[in-house]
Design an enzyme around this catalytic site. Sequence first.
Site, PDB file in Angstrom:
ATOM      1  N   GLY A   1       0.806  -1.223   0.000  1.00 32.54           N
ATOM      2  CA  GLY A   1       0.000   0.000   0.000  1.00 32.54           C
ATOM      3  C   GLY A   1       0.828   1.257   0.000  1.00 32.54           C
ATOM      4  CB  SER A   2       2.960   2.761  -1.404  1.00 31.05           C
ATOM      5  OG  SER A   2       2.905   1.698  -2.330  1.00 31.05           O
ATOM      6  NE  ARG A   3       0.597  10.684  -3.184  1.00 27.33           N
ATOM      7  CZ  ARG A   3       0.518  11.660  -2.301  1.00 27.33           C
ATOM      8  NH1 ARG A   3      -0.293  11.563  -1.265  1.00 27.33           N
ATOM      9  NH2 ARG A   3       1.251  12.738  -2.432  1.00 27.33           N
TER      10      ARG A   3
END
Length: 243
Positions: A202-204
């Site tokens: 989970g990240s960007r």
Amino acid sequence: MPSLEKPPHTPLPTTTVKWRFPSVHPEGHKYAAIALGITLLATIVTKVLFWPLIAVVVWVLTFFRDPIRTTPVGEGLIIAPADGLVTMIQKVPVPRELVGDLGDTPLTRVSIFMSVFDVHINRTPIAGTIRQVVYISGKFLNADLDKASDENERQHIVVEGRDGRRIGFTQIAGLVARRIVPFVKPGDMVATGQRIGLIRFGSRVDVFLPDDIVPQVTLGQRSIAGETVIGRVGGVPVAGIAQ
């Protein structure tokens, strides 16, 4: 009387592409092994947990999947570095770590949020030379928050294309992520869409587009790393309809 025969034409290519199970990146093997070990130990205590834990093992393998991508080729194209949801498109100040390479004039930032169900292998948006890789430790806020760009664990990468244009992008760890894994270092030559790293769980990813590059995605659109065109030199702005 005009002939009713069909004019001669070039036959269409008959090659087909078949779907196949994506491979699992080596980075995921140890996590899957750990999950499998916990499953086997838990089964000794109670068989009730076997299937739920097997589901976790499958999810871990799925998280680290590394599918083959077909990257568009063309002049002035900027390709998405990450799978996920386009959550922000706005002019922002350049991160201080990138000012030396990108200048201090505000640039358009395209933010792509990756959920725990997206592919987390990141790819370079253009071909060229890696000029900078800067890792910064930080917090683990929800990557969907704007302030995550300045406060979370992150890694900046700058690629200089053959035309001298430089594109910067930032891998940002999220609420669950705890490590950014790079595959490249300064001086490496990369092809458009080449794998350059991954972020766990989970990240960007933020991409900074110079003024002569027009975004080709809209808010709410899903991008595919190595395939979706997110910017074009001298392009025309696009609009989208949620439906």
